[in-house]
Each structure stands twice: as C-alpha cells, then as structure tokens.
Design a protein around this motif. Structure first.
Motif, PDB file in Angstrom:
ATOM      1  N   ASP A  79       0.825  -1.213   0.000  1.00 35.20           N
ATOM      2  CA  ASP A  79       0.000   0.000   0.000  1.00 35.20           C
ATOM      3  C   ASP A  79       0.856   1.258   0.000  1.00 35.20           C
ATOM      4  O   ASP A  79       0.452   2.295  -0.565  1.00 35.20           O
ATOM      5  N   LEU A  80       2.035   1.214   0.626  1.00 32.48           N
ATOM      6  CA  LEU A  80       2.925   2.374   0.599  1.00 32.48           C
ATOM      7  C   LEU A  80       3.427   2.622  -0.820  1.00 32.48           C
ATOM      8  O   LEU A  80       3.429   3.764  -1.305  1.00 32.48           O
ATOM      9  N   VAL A  81       3.840   1.557  -1.495  1.00 32.44           N
ATOM     10  CA  VAL A  81       4.284   1.678  -2.892  1.00 32.44           C
ATOM     11  C   VAL A  81       3.147   2.194  -3.768  1.00 32.44           C
ATOM     12  O   VAL A  81       3.350   3.025  -4.670  1.00 32.44           O
ATOM     13  N   GLY A  82       1.929   1.729  -3.492  1.00 32.45           N
ATOM     14  CA  GLY A  82       0.774   2.136  -4.288  1.00 32.45           C
ATOM     15  C   GLY A  82       0.241   3.511  -3.955  1.00 32.45           C
ATOM     16  O   GLY A  82      -0.699   3.983  -4.614  1.00 32.45           O
ATOM     17  N   GLY A  83       0.790   4.155  -2.928  1.00 30.45           N
ATOM     18  CA  GLY A  83       0.361   5.502  -2.588  1.00 30.45           C
ATOM     19  C   GLY A  83      -0.893   5.567  -1.733  1.00 30.45           C
ATOM     20  O   GLY A  83      -1.440   6.649  -1.521  1.00 30.45           O
ATOM     21  N   ARG A  84      -1.351   4.424  -1.226  1.00 31.17           N
ATOM     22  CA  ARG A  84      -2.551   4.426  -0.380  1.00 31.17           C
ATOM     23  C   ARG A  84      -2.243   4.870   1.042  1.00 31.17           C
ATOM     24  O   ARG A  84      -3.152   5.241   1.789  1.00 31.17           O
ATOM     25  N   ILE A  85      -0.980   4.774   1.444  1.00 29.24           N
ATOM     26  CA  ILE A  85      -0.506   5.385   2.677  1.00 29.24           C
ATOM     27  C   ILE A  85       0.755   6.178   2.333  1.00 29.24           C
ATOM     28  O   ILE A  85       1.318   6.024   1.244  1.00 29.24           O
TER      29      ILE A  85
END
Length: 322
Positions: A192-198
């Motif tokens: 999720d960090l890589v995906g920009g969700r966090i």
C-alpha cells in the motif's frame, strides 16, 4: 566438631560442583528445538537456521528450527514459558514479544524478565523510515515539515510492533497529526505504501530496500544508532533531529526460567563463537542484520531497559494497553 563441619561443607561444595559439571558434560543428549516466531523464509528464520547449523555441528546434536508465528511472538514465547527448563527448548526472540507485547497488553501472557532465561544477545535489525516517492521530502525533517503543513491528511502504516512504536515516537515528539493504519505484517503495508494508499512507515530493510532501489520508495532515516553499510548516506533518526530516540530492533536467545547455569554457559559459548565466524557475519549482513553476542547478564539488562522504553513511548503517545 569444627573440623568435621568444615569437611562436610567442603564435601557439599564438591558434590554441587560435580553435579553442575555432569549436567554440562551430558548436554545436549538429544536434539534441541529452537522456536522462531516468524514464518519460514523470513529474516529471523534465516538468522536462526544459519546459527543453528553452525552450533549443531559443535554440539553434536541437531538444533531443529520450529516456526511458531503469530500474535507478535506471544504464541512462541508462551510455549517457551511452559517448556521444561532443561535447555532442549529455546527461542530466538525479537523485541516484539519481549518488549512490545508486555508493554501493549494489560494482562500479558508472560513476564519477559521473570519467565525466561537470557542466554545471549544475537543482534540488531535494520529498520528504516520510508515514504512514498510522491511525497516531496528527501529527509526526515522535511517530512516532518510536510506533515505539519497537512494536519490530519497523511497516514502511516503499522506493520509490526517496532514499526508502530517507532513512528508513534516520531509523530509524538514532532506533534504530528497523522492517521495510523494497522496491518497484519509488513508485506501488505509496503504494497500500500508503494501504491500511494498510505504515505509513510517504519519497516525492515529487507522489506523496503528493493522498492527504494527501484525508485518507488524513499528511505529518510534508519532507527539504528549507526548508519547502515547498504545505505551509508541515509542518516540515523538521532542525526535527523531526534537525539532521544531509543527503540532498538533487537533479537536474543532465551530459554525457560530456571535453566541450569552450566547449560546456559555452553549455549552462550557456542552461539557466541558461531556469531564470530566470517561466513556467518557475511550471510547475516545480507539480511541487513548486525550480530552482537553478549553475556546472559547483558541480554537481561537489555530486556529490562527496552521494556521501559516501550512503555514510556506508549504512555507519551497516548496509546492505551489493550
């Protein structure tokens, strides 16, 4: 009478010494089980298997790694607590069960000081502060300023106890208004960090560095007291404006409470010798893990010290034990 009393005392001491020597000389007489509270293939599992192979060869009995993941290590630690204190069940534990669980639970299932026998410190994991590449911050102070400019709009992941408490300490000391998002482990959080969700998280080097190398994440600081060999240009959290930051992502070797001192001495000696071998140092450096063998007393002191650190951070951050 006085002479007879002296003879009896000397005989009792000799028998006690002989009993201790016999216990050490006969150990181990069967395979030793080494509990690991992470799944097979994890960094801690690799560390355990590398050391187990080396020490098995010296002891003449196999040390069998038994993976018991779950509950931040509480499952494995509870099993160790209930095991016979004969040196045939050990635990390679991290600060999660030995510091985090006792600090975060109102009624923890064990006491890390009273219920276990410390054998040797094993080493330190490399944890880093990561942000998504879209976050316009190249340093931790820049991220703090960015987060302050967006109160309540940014989030950070909590993939394990160390990650949770480390970021909570940074946020509390900086008075940041950020949303904590809990995850069942680092892998889904990193996704999720890589995906920009966090927006940010504190996680191990093994989990995050591949994404730093690909340019999808940025490493702002390491929580260790010294810079790492892989990213020597990444400063420590202390260098980045947090001189009192004191969380140590550590691992140590433990047995149940009440283990014979001579058996502890055998294990301390052999694991300590294994940790000084160049091939072991090299293999575990690949896991971004720095070895730090110690006396049992030093490990016991570390447990007490880090338990206080974890409790202080929880209290300062306003996080109530569950």
């Amino acid at each position: 009478m006085r002479q007879r009393r002296h003879i009896l005392i000397a005989l009792a001491c000799a028998l006690a010494a002989a009993g201790g020597t016999t216990a050490a000389a006969g150990y181990p007489a069967k395979p030793v089980r080494l509990l690991v509270h992470f799944p097979a293939g994890s960094s801690t599992d690799v560390i355990a298997r590398v050391l187990a192979d080396k020490v098995s060869a010296k002891l003449g009995q196999p040390i069998v790694v038994d993976n018991k993941p779950g509950a931040d290590g509480a499952i494995a630690a509870t099993e160790l607590k209930r095991s016979a204190p004969d040196g045939y069940t050990l635990l390679l534990a991290t600060n999660s069960p030995m510091s985090g669980v006792p600090a975060m639970k109102k009624a923890p299932p064990f006491d890390p000081v009273k219920d276990f026998t410390p054998i040797t410190d094993v080493g330190r994991y490399t944890f880093l502060v990561y942000v998504n590449a879209a976050v316009p911050a190249k340093t931790l102070p820049e991220f703090v300023a960015y987060a302050r400019s967006k109160p309540g709009q940014l989030s950070y992941a909590a993939g394990n106890v160390t990650g949770l408490l480390s970021f909570a300490a940074i946020a509390q000391q900086s008075r940041l208004d950020m949303t904590q998002v809990p995850y069942r482990g680092e892998p889904p959080a990193i996704t999720d960090l890589v995906g920009g969700r966090i927006d940010a998280m504190v996680a191990t080097a093994g989990t995050g560095l591949p994404h730093v190398q690909s340019g999808r994440l940025r490493a702002l600081a390491t929580i260790l007291p010294k810079r790492g060999a892989t990213l020597p240009d990444v400063p420590t959290v202390q260098e980045s404006g947090f001189p009192d930051f004191s969380i140590a992502p550590w691992a140590g070797l433990f047995g149940p409470a009440g283990m014979p001192r001579d058996v502890v001495a055998v294990l301390n000696r052999e694991f300590g010798a294994a940790m000084k071998q160049p091939d072991v140092i090299r293999k575990l450096a690949e896991q971004e893990f720095a070895l730090s063998p110690s006396t049992p007393e030093a490990l016991g002191a570390l447990v007490r010290r880090q338990l206080d650190v974890h409790r202080d951070i929880l209290r300062s951050a306003g996080i109530e034990p569950e």
